[in-house]
Design an enzyme around this catalytic site. Structure first.
Site, mmCIF file in Angstrom:
data_model
loop_
_atom_site.group_PDB
_atom_site.id
_atom_site.type_symbol
_atom_site.label_atom_id
_atom_site.label_comp_id
_atom_site.label_asym_id
_atom_site.label_seq_id
_atom_site.Cartn_x
_atom_site.Cartn_y
_atom_site.Cartn_z
ATOM 1 C CD GLU A 128 -3.423 -0.899 2.022
ATOM 2 O OE1 GLU A 128 -3.478 -0.037 2.566
ATOM 3 O OE2 GLU A 128 -4.360 -1.640 1.610
HETATM 4 C C1 FAD Z 1 2.911 -9.380 0.549
HETATM 5 C C2 FAD Z 1 2.671 -8.586 -0.301
HETATM 6 C C3 FAD Z 1 1.585 -8.435 -0.783
HETATM 7 C C4 FAD Z 1 0.934 -7.380 -1.828
HETATM 8 N N1 FAD Z 1 -0.335 -7.417 -2.278
HETATM 9 C C5 FAD Z 1 -0.840 -6.711 -3.329
HETATM 10 C C6 FAD Z 1 -2.031 -6.860 -3.951
HETATM 11 O O1 FAD Z 1 -2.908 -7.473 -3.408
HETATM 12 N N2 FAD Z 1 -2.217 -6.153 -5.145
HETATM 13 C C7 FAD Z 1 -1.284 -5.440 -5.915
HETATM 14 O O2 FAD Z 1 -1.272 -5.060 -7.037
HETATM 15 N N3 FAD Z 1 0.192 -5.390 -5.243
HETATM 16 C C8 FAD Z 1 0.388 -5.993 -4.123
HETATM 17 N N4 FAD Z 1 1.696 -6.021 -3.504
HETATM 18 C C9 FAD Z 1 2.724 -5.234 -4.321
HETATM 19 C C10 FAD Z 1 3.199 -3.925 -3.338
HETATM 20 O O3 FAD Z 1 2.242 -3.002 -3.431
HETATM 21 C C11 FAD Z 1 4.427 -3.509 -4.292
HETATM 22 O O4 FAD Z 1 5.402 -4.349 -3.358
HETATM 23 C C12 FAD Z 1 4.743 -2.250 -3.540
HETATM 24 O O5 FAD Z 1 4.279 -1.302 -4.571
HETATM 25 C C13 FAD Z 1 6.503 -1.924 -3.840
HETATM 26 O O6 FAD Z 1 6.692 -2.456 -5.302
HETATM 27 P P1 FAD Z 1 8.122 -3.259 -5.433
HETATM 28 O O7 FAD Z 1 8.055 -4.441 -4.539
HETATM 29 O O8 FAD Z 1 8.142 -3.660 -6.746
HETATM 30 O O9 FAD Z 1 9.350 -2.476 -5.066
HETATM 31 P P2 FAD Z 1 9.908 -1.145 -5.828
HETATM 32 O O10 FAD Z 1 8.787 -0.315 -6.585
HETATM 33 O O11 FAD Z 1 11.189 -1.653 -6.811
HETATM 34 O O12 FAD Z 1 10.424 -0.178 -4.682
HETATM 35 C C14 FAD Z 1 11.904 -0.748 -4.274
HETATM 36 C C15 FAD Z 1 12.121 0.303 -3.203
HETATM 37 O O13 FAD Z 1 12.497 1.675 -4.115
HETATM 38 C C16 FAD Z 1 11.561 2.734 -3.385
HETATM 39 N N5 FAD Z 1 11.319 3.608 -4.191
HETATM 40 C C17 FAD Z 1 10.526 3.221 -5.499
HETATM 41 N N6 FAD Z 1 10.362 4.457 -5.931
HETATM 42 C C18 FAD Z 1 10.797 5.470 -5.129
HETATM 43 C C19 FAD Z 1 10.808 6.994 -5.236
HETATM 44 N N7 FAD Z 1 10.417 7.659 -6.297
HETATM 45 N N8 FAD Z 1 11.403 7.442 -4.274
HETATM 46 C C20 FAD Z 1 11.875 6.887 -3.135
HETATM 47 N N9 FAD Z 1 12.041 5.554 -3.060
HETATM 48 C C21 FAD Z 1 11.338 5.014 -3.983
HETATM 49 C C22 FAD Z 1 10.632 1.910 -2.657
HETATM 50 O O14 FAD Z 1 9.882 2.796 -1.553
HETATM 51 C C23 FAD Z 1 11.217 0.566 -2.131
HETATM 52 O O15 FAD Z 1 11.663 0.696 -1.000
HETATM 53 C C24 FAD Z 1 1.838 -6.716 -2.474
HETATM 54 C C25 FAD Z 1 3.311 -7.045 -2.118
HETATM 55 C C26 FAD Z 1 3.624 -7.805 -1.041
HETATM 56 C C27 FAD Z 1 5.265 -8.013 -0.888
#
Ligand code: FAD
Length: 808
Positions: free
Chosen positions: A503
């Site tokens: 989220e």
């Molecule tokens: C257990 C679990 C349940 C989930 N459930 C759902 C679901 O039901 N539906 C759904 O659609 N998604 C779901 N997600 C996805 C979740 O919303 C994403 O994991 C999240 O949006 C982060 O994406 P990412 O993991 O690809 O990290 P990335 O986007 O690759 O981010 C990696 C790091 O970079 C940081 N970062 C990225 N951009 C910036 C910026 N501009 N400035 C500063 N920092 C930045 C992030 O904060 C993070 O620390 C789930 C994830 C998990 C792990």
């Protein structure tokens, strides 16, 4: 001399007018009145009087005659604003404009209107909601065995699934007219919190359909047909929903997704020439996906044959797709650490769906991002803040008790300064999380869609949860580390990175969203100026810009004066309508609110659009806003809950911690501001007498820690709303039992301690030592029994699991 006196008088009047935020008309009127009086009294040299009247007319006439002001000033400034505005993508604009503001806007105003906060009644659940918590939620919690769920079954047991569905846990936010429970946000939050205190896996399962599950989207945007078809089925658990936004290439930057839908005509369920969409997607991390029956999907829609209209690229669109539709591949599972809630990838290859499956129908084509952002504000306000508060309360309850019953160096570990420090953080942060959770739910219950506040609540509750759970793990030591059916905290520990990531990942939320969105949405004039600048009608644009600009200039001047005066007087000039122990803190919030408002305007003026790339600066100002929100939440809770004497230390701890953190972030911001001169100038107004706040002191920490070391009303109030059991074979129950037994045996324990010191009792083990004590006739039969019960209960509470070879 008269000239000097006159100038000093004028300065004092101007400062007062700026402080009270008088309008331009009042400024003009009062200045004129003073000039008329001094002219009539003939109190000043004539040449000086002529000069001062000349200056007055030169400034006041163009400022007060609006057409003249627009011609002479605003006309030249509007193009400069247009040029300095950073380019904004459609999705960024939609995200910025989504949702509403509430107390966050007051904090940004530099002069918060406390009635918005304090006129709210204390959060209260209806009888029906309370019955649900005391009935089905209590029963569900009793059914949950976290070890069995996460280690043995890797799923909730079938009877738990059945119970959740048949008791409408998936329909908490669905209106009664559609068969749901139609709970308030406060009740929804209370349910998530209680379940989370028992099992995070179960809480996440309950949370998702009530958060960004398609229910919320359907209620807000669904067509009547879609609502009638799905909502009752979702409420009854006949449909299991999930929502798929995230893909391998698009995580935080979800709008960069590569999942596509092409509008075309095709065959659907035997009918030819159906207007539909051919979808291809690859999503991952989707909660409930492996067992979902209906999938909410976000994709980019293209209309190359112009079957829906002129535009070819139609933007992000949302659809609801039954998971048995040909081409949908679902069922595989991810394992999020060792948490066994259902989560997995879902892909679709050439899935053809009719356009009627778009959420809201074709009218909502391309509106997906705005829809998601608005629904996210609701869900994000409740789910993770509640989960975090549940985790915090569990830690308070268990760690306080454990620190009392666990002895090392012959005293309870909770009486050692180092452990006490951790206990104070656990209790203080939990109070802060709970106050934040409840206040945020109040906003949602008022019909707000608080986008910035939801980001604050999500980020700061999960970060404080991280601190609390880490502290609790440290205090429990090995007992928290050894996994097995008896372990109480390890699964909550595992939940930390999950709650931090979902989220809106926390680093992104802090660096980009809280201040970035906050300053535009909450600033009283900025959005008006931006909107005026993008208005196509030139005359309307100039009028709106002029109005906003001059109000804005007055706003900056007022905040500058307020910052300085409140800084010089330690906030004493602020007049919040709060009396009693919270008054001082409310004054400091007003001071820091003026600081934040002033600094925000200067940083925008100096950095403009470049602020978007200065994430570390933005993050620090976001922290200031957030800490003020948390301190306000503590005040709101304290005031509306009848100013309970025993809550005063918690109010103090939360406010002192929040004010100190806000101050440190402001200090770091000034320290790192790219222009040294401006930074020094700002510092003069923000910290005219240095940095005034310190973190909560040791004595306060001691009082807070002591209040959770023993059973009592304060401990119960702080942990109210979680699942508590005193079954001796339960991970929490065994600690509760031990605390009770140890407290009952306190006096007898003291006799044992003295007997040991005197050398009357020499045995090392408890059993023999108690026998020796009894034989020496130092305790009676009843005391002996209490001592034996305490020793046995403590043993039960500190043992850890061990497994036969081969079992693992
Ligand atoms: C257990 C679990 C349940 C989930 N459930 C759902 C679901 O039901 N539906 C759904 O659609 N998604 C779901 N997600 C996805 C979740 O919303 C994403 O994991 C999240 O949006 C982060 O994406 P990412 O993991 O690809 O990290 P990335 O986007 O690759 O981010 C990696 C790091 O970079 C940081 N970062 C990225 N951009 C910036 C910026 N501009 N400035 C500063 N920092 C930045 C992030 O904060 C993070 O620390 C789930 C994830 C998990 C792990």
């Amino acid at each position: 001399m008269p000239v000097l006196c006159f100038l000093l008088l004028l300065l004092a009047v101007f400062i007062t007018l700026a402080f009270i935020r008088a309008s331009l008309l009042v400024w003009t009127g009062i200045t004129m009145l003073i000039l008329v009086i001094v002219t009539a009294l003939n109190a000043l040299p004539t040449a000086f009087l002529i000069f001062i009247w000349f200056i007055f007319l030169l400034v006041c006439i163009p400022l007060n005659i609006l057409p003249l002001r627009r011609r002479l000033i605003s006309r030249y400034l509007l193009p400069l604003l247009k040029k300095s505005m950073p380019p904004m993508s459609d999705t960024e604009r939609q995200a910025l404009e989504a949702g509403t503001t509430w107390w966050d806007a007051e904090l940004f105003s530099g002069k918060p209107d406390w009635s918005i906060l304090l006129d709210q009644p204390a959060p209260k659940l209806s009888k029906e909601e309370q019955d649900f918590l005391d009935g089905p939620v209590e029963e569900l919690c009793g059914m949950l065995n976290d070890w069995e769920i996460n280690h043995t079954l890797h799923d909730l047991p079938p009877d738990v699934w059945k119970f959740i569905k048949s008791n409408y846990f998936f329909g908490m936010i669905i209106p009664k007219s559609f068969g749901g429970l139609e709970f308030s946000a406060q009740a929804h939050s209370a349910v998530v919190m209680k379940v989370a205190s028992r099992s995070v896996a179960a809480a996440v399962t309950v949370m998702v359909p009530n958060s960004l599950g398609p229910g919320q989207l359907l209620m807000n945007y669904g067509t009547e047909e879609q609502k009638n078809h799905y909502l009752l089925r979702l409420a009854r658990g006949e449909e299991v929903p999930c929502f798929a936004l995230t893909s391998p290439w698009a995580g935080s930057d979800a709008a960069a997704m590569r999942d596509t839908g092409i509008v075309r005509r095709g065959e659907f369920e035997g009918v030819k020439n159906v207007l539909g969409i051919q979808l291809n997607w690859e999503k991952r991390y989707i909660t409930l996906a492996p067992i979902a029956t209906v999938l909410g999907l976000a994709f980019k829609l293209f209309d190359p044959d112009h079957l829906l209209g002129e535009k070819e690229e139609r933007g992000i669109t949302l659809a609801l797709i039954p998971t048995n539709t040909p081409g949908v591949a679902i069922g595989k599972r991810h394992l999020p650490l060792e948490q066994a809630f259902q989560n997995g990838p879902v892909t679709g290859r050439d899935v053809f769906i009719p356009v009627e499956w778009i959420i809201g129908g074709v009218d909502y084509v391309g509106q997906g991002w705005r829809m998601l952002m608005e629904c996210l504000a609701d869900g994000r306000s409740i789910s993770l803040p509640s989960l975090a508060a549940g985790a915090g309360k569990l830690c308070v309850r268990a760690t306080g008790a454990y620190a009392r019953i666990r002895r090392q160096f012959r005293i309870p570990i909770g009486r050692m300064g180092g452990v006490e420090e951790a206990l104070a953080r656990i209790a203080g942060n939990t109070y802060a999380m709970d106050a934040t959770r409840q206040m945020t739910a109040i906003a949602v219950d008022q019909g707000e869609k608080p986008s910035v506040i939801s980001a604050i609540a999500k980020y700061h509750c999960t970060e404080r949860m991280r601190q609390v759970v880490n502290d609790a793990m440290d205090v429990f030591g090995g007992t928290a580390i050894i996994m097995g059916p008896m372990n109480l905290l390890a699964r909550t520990y595992e939940a930390i990175p999950i709650s931090i990531t979902v989220e809106g990942a926390n680093i992104l939320t802090r660096s980009l969203i809280i201040f970035g969105q906050g300053v535009i949405r909450c600033h009283p004039y900025l959005l008006k100026e931006i909107r005026a600048a993008s208005e196509s009608d030139e005359s309307a644009s100039l009028k709106a810009f002029d109005r906003a600009l001059f109000a804005h200039i007055g706003f900056v001047g007022s905040n500058k004066v307020r910052s300085l005066l409140l800084g010089l007087t330690g906030g004493r000039l602020a007049r919040p309508p709060v009396t009693g122990p919270a008054r001082g803190y409310a004054r400091h919030i007003e001071r820091l609110s003026a600081n934040l408002a002033f600094v925000s305007d200067i940083v925008l003026a100096v950095l403009g659009g470049a602020l978007k790339r200065k994430e570390k600066l933005s993050a620090r100002l976001g922290d200031v806003l957030a800490q003020l929100y948390i301190a306000s939440a503590a005040i709101q809770r304290f005031e509306t809950q009848g100013r309970k004497e025993e809550d005063i230390p918690y109010l103090q701890w939360t406010c002192e911690d929040a004010l100190y953190q806000a101050q440190q972030q402001l200090d770091n911001f000034l320290h790192n501001f790219p222009n040294r001169w401006i930074s020094r100038w700002l510092r003069f107004f923000i910290f005219p007498l240095g940095r005034p706040y310190s973190p909560p002191g040791d004595a306060l920490g001691h009082r807070i820690a002591a209040s959770i070391l023993e059973p009592g009303a304060t401990r119960d109030r702080l942990t109210s709303g979680i699942y508590i059991t005193n079954k001796p074979d339960d991970p929490l129950g065994r600690i509760e039992c031990a605390l009770e037994a140890v407290m009952d045996a306190t006096e007898a324990e003291e006799k044992l301690r003295r007997a040991r010191k005197a050398g009357v009792v020499t045995a090392l083990d408890d059993e023999t030592a108690i026998t020796e004590l009894r034989e020496a006739d130092l305790v009676n039969e009843e005391e002996e029994a209490l001592l034996r019960k305490a020793a046995q209960s403590v043993w039960q509470a500190i043992i850890v699991d061990s497994f036969d070879p081969g079992v693992l």
